[in-house]
Design a protein around this motif. Structure first.
Motif, mmCIF file in Angstrom:
data_model
loop_
_atom_site.group_PDB
_atom_site.id
_atom_site.type_symbol
_atom_site.label_atom_id
_atom_site.label_comp_id
_atom_site.label_asym_id
_atom_site.label_seq_id
_atom_site.Cartn_x
_atom_site.Cartn_y
_atom_site.Cartn_z
ATOM 1 N N ARG A 36 11.790 84.381 -3.647
ATOM 2 C CA ARG A 36 11.639 82.969 -3.320
ATOM 3 C C ARG A 36 12.242 82.643 -1.954
ATOM 4 N N ASP A 37 11.516 81.826 -1.193
ATOM 5 C CA ASP A 37 12.026 81.311 0.077
ATOM 6 C C ASP A 37 12.750 80.002 -0.225
ATOM 7 N N LEU A 38 13.962 80.120 -0.739
ATOM 8 C CA LEU A 38 14.685 78.942 -1.195
ATOM 9 C C LEU A 38 15.177 78.077 -0.043
ATOM 10 N N GLU A 39 15.394 78.679 1.119
ATOM 11 C CA GLU A 39 15.768 77.846 2.271
ATOM 12 C C GLU A 39 14.658 76.846 2.573
ATOM 13 N N ARG A 40 13.434 77.305 2.603
ATOM 14 C CA ARG A 40 12.320 76.378 2.853
ATOM 15 C C ARG A 40 12.225 75.334 1.751
ATOM 16 N N SER A 41 12.396 75.770 0.501
ATOM 17 C CA SER A 41 12.329 74.815 -0.608
ATOM 18 C C SER A 41 13.356 73.713 -0.455
ATOM 19 N N ILE A 42 14.581 74.088 -0.078
ATOM 20 C CA ILE A 42 15.643 73.092 0.084
ATOM 21 C C ILE A 42 15.355 72.189 1.278
ATOM 22 N N ARG A 43 14.892 72.773 2.378
ATOM 23 C CA ARG A 43 14.581 71.964 3.571
ATOM 24 C C ARG A 43 13.413 71.013 3.311
ATOM 25 N N ASP A 44 12.499 71.401 2.436
ATOM 26 C CA ASP A 44 11.328 70.570 2.143
ATOM 27 C C ASP A 44 11.575 69.549 1.035
ATOM 28 N N ALA A 45 12.789 69.530 0.475
ATOM 29 C CA ALA A 45 13.044 68.704 -0.714
ATOM 30 C C ALA A 45 13.373 67.251 -0.394
ATOM 31 N N GLY A 46 13.498 66.891 0.898
ATOM 32 C CA GLY A 46 13.704 65.498 1.252
ATOM 33 C C GLY A 46 15.144 65.070 1.434
ATOM 34 N N PHE A 47 16.077 66.021 1.523
ATOM 35 C CA PHE A 47 17.459 65.663 1.801
ATOM 36 C C PHE A 47 17.582 65.122 3.223
ATOM 37 N N ASP A 48 18.572 64.271 3.457
ATOM 38 C CA ASP A 48 18.764 63.710 4.798
ATOM 39 C C ASP A 48 19.127 64.797 5.805
ATOM 40 N N THR A 49 20.053 65.658 5.440
ATOM 41 C CA THR A 49 20.445 66.762 6.308
ATOM 42 C C THR A 49 20.609 68.016 5.474
ATOM 43 N N VAL A 50 20.317 69.164 6.078
ATOM 44 C CA VAL A 50 20.480 70.454 5.420
ATOM 45 C C VAL A 50 21.102 71.425 6.416
ATOM 46 N N SER A 51 22.202 72.032 6.015
ATOM 47 C CA SER A 51 22.857 73.057 6.828
ATOM 48 C C SER A 51 22.846 74.361 6.036
ATOM 49 N N VAL A 52 22.300 75.430 6.633
ATOM 50 C CA VAL A 52 22.124 76.693 5.921
ATOM 51 C C VAL A 52 22.632 77.850 6.769
ATOM 52 N N GLU A 53 23.379 78.742 6.134
ATOM 53 C CA GLU A 53 23.775 80.013 6.741
ATOM 54 C C GLU A 53 23.035 81.130 6.012
ATOM 55 N N ARG A 54 22.367 81.982 6.771
ATOM 56 C CA ARG A 54 21.718 83.168 6.210
ATOM 57 C C ARG A 54 22.635 84.363 6.446
ATOM 58 N N TYR A 55 22.759 85.231 5.441
ATOM 59 C CA TYR A 55 23.636 86.385 5.587
ATOM 60 C C TYR A 55 23.175 87.487 4.639
ATOM 61 N N ARG A 56 23.756 88.623 4.835
ATOM 62 C CA ARG A 56 23.430 89.775 4.001
ATOM 63 C C ARG A 56 24.715 90.354 3.442
ATOM 64 N N ILE A 57 24.711 90.668 2.148
ATOM 65 C CA ILE A 57 25.817 91.392 1.557
ATOM 66 C C ILE A 57 25.393 92.848 1.374
ATOM 67 N N HIS A 58 26.337 93.692 1.048
ATOM 68 C CA HIS A 58 26.049 95.111 0.861
ATOM 69 C C HIS A 58 26.529 95.506 -0.531
ATOM 70 N N SER A 59 25.573 95.529 -1.462
ATOM 71 C CA SER A 59 25.888 95.867 -2.837
ATOM 72 C C SER A 59 24.869 96.878 -3.330
ATOM 73 N N PRO A 60 25.151 97.559 -4.435
ATOM 74 C CA PRO A 60 24.161 98.488 -5.001
ATOM 75 C C PRO A 60 22.913 97.775 -5.511
ATOM 76 N N PHE A 61 23.006 96.462 -5.739
ATOM 77 C CA PHE A 61 21.872 95.690 -6.252
ATOM 78 C C PHE A 61 21.027 95.223 -5.064
ATOM 79 N N LEU A 62 20.219 96.118 -4.514
ATOM 80 C CA LEU A 62 19.519 95.883 -3.259
ATOM 81 C C LEU A 62 18.701 94.595 -3.246
ATOM 82 N N PRO A 63 17.951 94.258 -4.294
ATOM 83 C CA PRO A 63 17.155 93.019 -4.237
ATOM 84 C C PRO A 63 17.995 91.756 -4.083
ATOM 85 N N PHE A 64 19.277 91.850 -4.365
ATOM 86 C CA PHE A 64 20.200 90.717 -4.398
ATOM 87 C C PHE A 64 20.889 90.482 -3.046
#
Length: 221
Positions: free
Chosen positions: A183-211
């Motif tokens: 899911r592209d949840l950043e787009r979903s949140i930005r499209d939801a009609g909130f007045d302002t949206v602040s988002v940080e994208r990042y990557r973690i390093h875990s054995p659960f690759l899809p996560f």
């Protein structure tokens, strides 16, 4: 003095699977310390200075109780009944009053413009209708109220992580009660009609690759 904790009557159409429900409750309790170490820097930013009254979408076994002030009141929208006893026990240990609503997040049952803050972590991936949940969050937030989130999302196309998300999508969704890695949840949140949206994208390093591809941020009503 802390008020007694209550559980509201069942009011959802959540498909309560006895095997997956119990597995997820046990899994997230066992993995709490590991997930907390992994996500703490991002949670500390977005969950800082939460008010005493908070609504959480899918609190599970209580991973985010540590970010609430002592004496806080949490309205917990949690349809997996196998999570409830662990959530209540963790809340009692932290001095937090919990009102568990056995509902799906698309219909919280709360009044319009009635809360100052809604939080979620690793939840929007598994709700049936993210757009409907975000609309519900906007409905219950007071003007100026905040939705604070930490979520895992689809990786960039043509990357090993994206390929793993695609390959594992069916067993992952079955195991984790509908959780989608795509899911592209950043787009979903930005499209939801909130007045302002602040988002940080990042990557973690875990054995659960899809996560491993995630976002954290704050949306203001």
């Amino acid at each position: 003095m802390t008020e007694p904790t209550t559980i509201a009557p069942l009011a959802s159409e959540f498909d309560q699977h006895p095997l997956r429900g119990r597995f997820n409750a046990a899994f997230f309790e066992a993995m709490d310390s590991y997930i907390e170490r992994t996500l703490r820097p991002h949670k500390e930013k977005v969950f800082a200075r939460l008010p005493r009254d908070v609504v959480e979408i899918g609190p599970g076994v209580g991973a985010n109780l540590r970010y609430l002030p002592t004496g806080a009141r949490l309205i917990a929208i949690e349809p997996n009944r196998y999570m409830h006893s662990r959530l209540l026990s963790a809340a009692a240990d932290r001095g937090v009053t919990v009102d568990v609503r056995d509902r799906m997040a698309e219909q919280t049952g709360l009044p319009d413009h009635s809360v100052d803050s809604v939080i979620s972590s690793l939840v929007l991936c598994s709700v049936q209708e993210p757009a409907a949940v975000l609309a519900e969050i906007r409905r219950i937030l007071r003007p100026g109220g905040t939705f604070r989130f930490v979520e895992h999302v689809a990786a960039e196309s043509r990357t090993p992580t994206r390929a793993a998300q695609r390959i594992l999508r069916r067993p992952w969704a079955w195991t984790f009660e509908g959780c989608s890695c795509e899911r592209d949840l950043e787009r979903s949140i930005r499209d939801a009609g909130f007045d302002t949206v602040s988002v940080e994208r990042y990557r973690i390093h875990s054995p659960f690759l899809p996560f491993n591809t995630q976002i954290a941020g704050i949306a203001r009503a």
